[in-house]
Design an enzyme around this catalytic site. Structure first.
Site, PDB file in Angstrom:
ATOM      1  N   HIS A   1     -13.661   0.777  -4.404  1.00 60.65           N
ATOM      2  CA  HIS A   1     -13.880   1.427  -3.259  1.00 60.65           C
ATOM      3  C   HIS A   1     -14.900   2.885  -2.057  1.00 60.65           C
ATOM      4  O   HIS A   1     -15.110   3.815  -3.240  1.00 60.65           O
ATOM      5  CB  HIS A   1     -12.925   1.818  -1.938  1.00 60.65           C
ATOM      6  CG  HIS A   1     -11.449   0.307  -2.990  1.00 60.65           C
ATOM      7  ND1 HIS A   1     -11.069   0.293  -3.299  1.00 60.65           N
ATOM      8  CD2 HIS A   1     -11.274  -0.499  -1.898  1.00 60.65           C
ATOM      9  CE1 HIS A   1      -9.923  -0.559  -4.035  1.00 60.65           C
ATOM     10  NE2 HIS A   1     -10.466  -1.330  -2.316  1.00 60.65           N
TER      11      HIS A   1
ATOM     12  N   ARG B   1      -4.201   4.428  -3.637  1.00 64.60           N
ATOM     13  CA  ARG B   1      -5.462   4.028  -2.991  1.00 64.60           C
ATOM     14  C   ARG B   1      -5.997   5.565  -2.812  1.00 64.60           C
ATOM     15  O   ARG B   1      -4.839   5.761  -1.691  1.00 64.60           O
ATOM     16  CB  ARG B   1      -5.479   3.183  -2.339  1.00 64.60           C
ATOM     17  CG  ARG B   1      -7.453   3.305  -1.109  1.00 64.60           C
ATOM     18  CD  ARG B   1      -7.822   2.395  -2.372  1.00 64.60           C
ATOM     19  NE  ARG B   1      -7.625   1.452  -2.318  1.00 64.60           N
ATOM     20  CZ  ARG B   1      -7.725   0.557  -3.699  1.00 64.60           C
ATOM     21  NH1 ARG B   1      -6.982   1.310  -4.761  1.00 64.60           N
ATOM     22  NH2 ARG B   1      -7.124  -0.596  -3.965  1.00 64.60           N
TER      23      ARG B   1
ATOM     24  N   LYS C   1     -12.711  -5.674  -8.692  1.00 61.03           N
ATOM     25  CA  LYS C   1     -12.160  -5.206  -7.111  1.00 61.03           C
ATOM     26  C   LYS C   1     -13.348  -4.400  -6.632  1.00 61.03           C
ATOM     27  O   LYS C   1     -13.440  -3.187  -7.208  1.00 61.03           O
ATOM     28  CB  LYS C   1     -11.071  -4.973  -6.796  1.00 61.03           C
ATOM     29  CG  LYS C   1     -10.927  -5.101  -4.733  1.00 61.03           C
ATOM     30  CD  LYS C   1     -10.156  -4.804  -4.974  1.00 61.03           C
ATOM     31  CE  LYS C   1      -9.865  -4.246  -3.426  1.00 61.03           C
ATOM     32  NZ  LYS C   1      -8.789  -4.531  -2.259  1.00 61.03           N
TER      33      LYS C   1
ATOM     34  N   ARG D   1       1.319  -0.663  -0.312  1.00 61.81           N
ATOM     35  CA  ARG D   1      -0.312  -0.134  -0.215  1.00 61.81           C
ATOM     36  C   ARG D   1       0.968   1.463  -0.121  1.00 61.81           C
ATOM     37  O   ARG D   1       1.786   2.277   1.374  1.00 61.81           O
ATOM     38  CB  ARG D   1      -0.999   0.366   1.246  1.00 61.81           C
ATOM     39  CG  ARG D   1      -2.403  -0.598   0.992  1.00 61.81           C
ATOM     40  CD  ARG D   1      -2.912  -0.206   0.275  1.00 61.81           C
ATOM     41  NE  ARG D   1      -3.549   0.724  -0.025  1.00 61.81           N
ATOM     42  CZ  ARG D   1      -5.017   1.095   1.814  1.00 61.81           C
ATOM     43  NH1 ARG D   1      -5.413  -0.034   1.844  1.00 61.81           N
ATOM     44  NH2 ARG D   1      -4.964   2.609   1.619  1.00 61.81           N
TER      45      ARG D   1
ATOM     46  N   GLU E   1     -10.635   7.241  -1.715  1.00 59.49           N
ATOM     47  CA  GLU E   1     -11.660   5.565  -2.399  1.00 59.49           C
ATOM     48  C   GLU E   1     -11.280   5.743  -0.674  1.00 59.49           C
ATOM     49  O   GLU E   1     -10.472   4.330  -0.577  1.00 59.49           O
ATOM     50  CB  GLU E   1     -10.780   5.193  -3.687  1.00 59.49           C
ATOM     51  CG  GLU E   1     -12.076   5.474  -4.634  1.00 59.49           C
ATOM     52  CD  GLU E   1     -11.745   5.011  -5.346  1.00 59.49           C
ATOM     53  OE1 GLU E   1     -11.930   3.357  -4.971  1.00 59.49           O
ATOM     54  OE2 GLU E   1     -12.340   5.152  -6.337  1.00 59.49           O
TER      55      GLU E   1
END
Length: 256
Positions: free
Chosen positions: A143, A82, A170, A48, A86
């Site tokens: 997301h 990310r 996803k 991440r 999101e």
């Protein structure tokens, strides 16, 4: 279903695969998590990047990715930045986001790269084409940390994401009640029953959504995220606990 194979991990075939996110603000934390992850029973590792303090310094970021690829060579590595919109941890401009993903692709230090579907559609297509040119698989993701859209909209969104040329699609959303968890699972099952060939990642976040992490093979979820240290999203459970649950579900399905 199309099987996405990365370093002998076959996503979309058999038991739901486990991915551990590396949430590390400093190089010291990266080193610590590398040691923890090497002992875990995960299938994939997600870096991440938005959680890494120096993520906007591309030279530093590339060196960190070189270390991760070297030390965790046995695991497929997923690169994810990310954005804050999101649920991410770092601000970034559109130009910086584009440069980052393309630089990561060009250096070929990861096996899969995550690109956010709603960021910019032409940009999504550009990243997918560049990644495929370098032999890197693409996860197109969406997301929502506030709510879950209706089931029919989830199905429609998945279809749009698949149409970009994504290798894996996803969607992760926050349920407000149990019915929205069911909507997420039903959407995936409907796609599976209608002949979808693209592996899906389907997550209801938080405590309400734990079932989507543990019983995914029953409705078409191909990757579930677990923690070997610091979780990257609400509702993640430990690798060992998740492995136990996924194995049990797999045996139930195999015994039918």
């Amino acid at each position: 279903m199309n099987v996405v194979e990365v370093k002998n991990v076959r996503i979309g075939e058999g038991m739901t695969k486990i991915c551990v996110p590396m949430v590390a603000p400093t190089e010291y934390d990266v080193d610590m998590q590398i040691r923890t992850i090497k002992k875990s029973k995960t299938d994939l590792v997600e870096f991440r990047a938005d959680c890494f303090e120096d993520c906007l310094d591309m030279d530093v970021l590339i060196k960190i990715l070189e270390k991760i690829q070297d030390k965790l060579a046995e695991f497929p590595i997923v690169f994810t930045f990310r954005t804050r919109s999101e649920g991410g941890s770092h601000d970034i401009t559109p130009d910086q986001y584009r440069e980052m993903l393309l630089r990561v692709v060009e250096n070929e230090l990861v096996d899969l790269i995550d690109v956010e579907y709603f960021y910019d559609i032409p940009f999504v297509t550009e990243v997918i084409e560049a990644a495929h040119d370098h032999g890197i698989k693409v996860v197109v993701s969406n997301h929502d940390f506030k709510t879950t859209i209706p089931m029919e909209q989830i199905v429609g969104r998945f279809k749009e994401m698949i149409d970009t040329g994504a290798d894996i699609a996803k969607i992760a959303m926050m349920p407000e009640d149990g019915s929205q968890v069911v909507d997420m699972m039903q959407a995936a099952k409907e796609l599976q029953d209608s002949g979808n060939q693209t592996p899906l990642i389907v997550i209801s976040m938080g405590e309400l959504g734990v079932e989507t992490r543990t019983t995914g093979e029953m409705y078409g979820n191909t990757i579930s995220f677990a923690t070997a240290g610091i979780p990257s999203a609400p509702g993640q459970i430990s690798v060992d606990a998740l492995r136990s649950q996924l194995t049990m579900i797999h045996h139930i399905i195999a015994g039918k």
